[in-house]
Design an enzyme around this catalytic site. Structure first.
Site, PDB file in Angstrom:
ATOM      1  N   ARG A  50      -3.433   0.975   4.747  1.00  0.00           N
ATOM      2  CA  ARG A  50      -2.217   0.379   4.579  1.00  0.00           C
ATOM      3  C   ARG A  50      -1.176   1.159   4.797  1.00  0.00           C
ATOM      4  O   ARG A  50      -0.023   0.933   5.503  1.00  0.00           O
ATOM      5  CB  ARG A  50      -2.084  -0.259   3.062  1.00  0.00           C
ATOM      6  N   CYS A 102       4.120   3.047  -4.003  1.00  0.00           N
ATOM      7  CA  CYS A 102       2.980   2.458  -3.558  1.00  0.00           C
ATOM      8  C   CYS A 102       3.279   1.209  -3.030  1.00  0.00           C
ATOM      9  O   CYS A 102       4.271   0.972  -2.493  1.00  0.00           O
ATOM     10  CB  CYS A 102       1.890   2.375  -4.784  1.00  0.00           C
TER      11      CYS A 102
END
Length: 275
Positions: A171, A229
């Site tokens: 990611r 995050c």
């Protein structure tokens, strides 16, 4: 420094003198109440991350920080008081419970611990298991005083000397994005995935191991550090690890999901992902 962690054995010895919160949660899944009722630490009260530990999604990302009054009421309802230690846990390696740990400390609670190894460690250590719903024995008197831990906002992020992205490597690189509509990362960030904070048994690595792990990514405490995050929840796992390593770190609450709400903000890596 008091450790941010508590072992299952220490929790067993402290039961009855601490408030225990069950913060089970899965991204995109149902709340953890059903899991709580199937089995939990005796006396622990379930807290819902989406409704009690976050504000509704919006320009602040998928999990903006909750309104102070909403959070204070949720904690009082769960039995949290200013003068009573709190222990938080989940069944997700501390990734959800860390949010409660951070929010309580951010709002001024002075004694909050995260159960090291989470629910699996409690069971493996022979901890007692209660079933059904748990109601707090008494209403708490917790008073929320926000601002006791550092945060950075979107307009400050690019100026942070060391910015840590806690997401999975694929990611971070923008190779896949299963949740947010844009793939990639904030320019200048380094990647220390939350999974690397733990040993094979699911417990946090030693302070020495964590210092080496973060130093390898360029995080050594010589410069200010902030962590993000996907939505500001699992980043706390890295903040816990950094605290164990003796390195203070701020949280960017909006994180990636908040960053990409403004198309004028720069993105490193691919610029499109799964809708």
């Amino acid at each position: 420094m008091t450790s941010p962690l508590l072992s299952p054995r220490e929790l067993h010895e402290a039961l009855g003198s601490v408030t225990v919160l069950d913060v089970r949660y899965r991204i995109g899944g149902p709340g953890g109440r059903a899991e709580h009722e199937r089995g939990h630490v005796p006396g622990s009260v379930y807290v819902d991350l989406d409704t009690e530990l976050a504000a509704p999604p919006g320009r602040g990302g998928r999990h903006p920080l909750p309104d102070t009054a909403v959070f204070e009421e949720a904690m009082r309802r769960a039995g949290v008081s200013d003068d009573r230690p709190v222990v938080v846990y989940d069944d997700w390696s501390g990734l959800a419970a860390g949010r409660a740990w951070w929010l309580l400390r951010f709002h001024g609670h002075r004694d909050v611990r995260l159960l090291d190894g989470a629910w699996p460690a409690w069971v493996a250590d022979g901890g007692a298991v209660a079933t059904g719903a748990t109601l707090p024995g008494r209403r708490g008197d917790f008073t929320a005083r926000p601002g006791q831990l550092p945060v950075v906002e979107a307009e400050e992020v690019l100026g942070v000397p060391v910015l840590v992205d806690a997401r999975a490597p694929e990611r971070f690189r923008g190779e896949t994005e299963p949740i947010d509509p844009v793939a990639g990362h904030i320019p200048g960030a380094v990647n220390v995935p939350t999974t690397t904070n733990l040993r094979a048994d699911g417990r946090f690595r030693s302070p020495e191991e964590l210092r080496a792990l973060y130093a390898a990514a360029g995080v050594d405490g010589d410069a200010a550090v902030a962590v993000y995050c996907g939505s500001g929840v699992t980043a706390v796992h890295d903040i816990v690890a950094l605290e164990l390593a003796g390195i203070p770190a701020a949280l960017y609450p909006g994180s990636w999901s908040g960053w990409i709400t403004d198309p004028d903000r720069p993105v490193a890596g691919p610029t499109s992902g799964s809708p």
